[in-house]
Design a protein around this motif. Structure first.
Motif, PDB file in Angstrom:
ATOM      1  N   ALA A  98       0.840  -1.201   0.000  1.00 25.58           N
ATOM      2  CA  ALA A  98       0.000   0.000   0.000  1.00 25.58           C
ATOM      3  C   ALA A  98       0.872   1.248   0.000  1.00 25.58           C
ATOM      4  O   ALA A  98       0.570   2.229  -0.680  1.00 25.58           O
ATOM      5  N   GLY A  99       1.950   1.215   0.761  1.00 25.49           N
ATOM      6  CA  GLY A  99       2.883   2.341   0.802  1.00 25.49           C
ATOM      7  C   GLY A  99       3.527   2.577  -0.546  1.00 25.49           C
ATOM      8  O   GLY A  99       3.693   3.718  -0.979  1.00 25.49           O
ATOM      9  N   LYS A 116       2.243   1.793  -3.488  1.00 27.60           N
ATOM     10  CA  LYS A 116       1.229   2.330  -4.402  1.00 27.60           C
ATOM     11  C   LYS A 116       1.043   3.821  -4.166  1.00 27.60           C
ATOM     12  O   LYS A 116       0.929   4.596  -5.111  1.00 27.60           O
ATOM     13  N   GLN A 117       1.006   4.226  -2.902  1.00 28.86           N
ATOM     14  CA  GLN A 117       0.866   5.642  -2.559  1.00 28.86           C
ATOM     15  C   GLN A 117       2.063   6.434  -3.077  1.00 28.86           C
ATOM     16  O   GLN A 117       1.911   7.509  -3.644  1.00 28.86           O
ATOM     17  N   GLN A 118       3.243   5.881  -2.882  1.00 24.09           N
ATOM     18  CA  GLN A 118       4.471   6.544  -3.343  1.00 24.09           C
ATOM     19  C   GLN A 118       4.457   6.687  -4.867  1.00 24.09           C
ATOM     20  O   GLN A 118       4.805   7.737  -5.404  1.00 24.09           O
ATOM     21  N   ARG A 122       1.768   6.839  -6.771  1.00 22.35           N
ATOM     22  CA  ARG A 122       0.773   7.861  -7.098  1.00 22.35           C
ATOM     23  C   ARG A 122       1.362   9.258  -6.949  1.00 22.35           C
ATOM     24  O   ARG A 122       1.129  10.128  -7.773  1.00 22.35           O
ATOM     25  N   GLU A 123       2.132   9.468  -5.883  1.00 19.00           N
ATOM     26  CA  GLU A 123       2.747  10.776  -5.645  1.00 19.00           C
ATOM     27  C   GLU A 123       3.763  11.103  -6.730  1.00 19.00           C
ATOM     28  O   GLU A 123       3.844  12.247  -7.183  1.00 19.00           O
TER      29      GLU A 123
END
Length: 111
Positions: free
Chosen positions: A6-7, A9-11, A13-14
């Protein structure tokens, strides 16, 4: 390891948002340098007047002022109250034409 995924994927996206932001800035810079941004603004202004959008926006502003009272409304209130509706009222045909013009410009001036 779920948290790690999840981390990641967030990274990602950023990173993608940052790349998109950089690309928008580069496109905007090119439009400004070539004078196309001003031409597009004039085209947009003319199209919005032609389709009656400007008059609709004036009516919305008057409505907000009437509701809140002239003494109680600020420019910020007006902008906040009218912007979402104003954007929604822009005809799709105007949006499409502007987008086509930008794409044509970029195709012609891509490096």
């Amino acid at each position: 390891m779920v948290c790690g995924t999840a981390g990641n994927k967030q990274q990602q996206r950023e990173i993608n948002m940052s790349k998109e932001s950089q690309m928008r800035a580069a496109i905007n810079q090119k439009l400004i340098e070539m004078g196309e941004r001003e031409r597009l603004k004039e085209l947009l202004r003319a199209k919005l007047i032609e389709c009656g959008w400007r008059d609709q926006l004036k009516a919305l502003c008057k409505e907000v002022i009437k509701e809140k009272g002239i003494e109680n409304v600020t420019v910020e209130d007006l902008v906040a109250g009218v912007t979402p509706k104003g954007r929604a009222l822009v005809p799709d045909s105007v949006k499409k034409e502007l987008l086509q013009r930008i794409r044509a410009f970029l195709a012609q001036h891509s490096t």
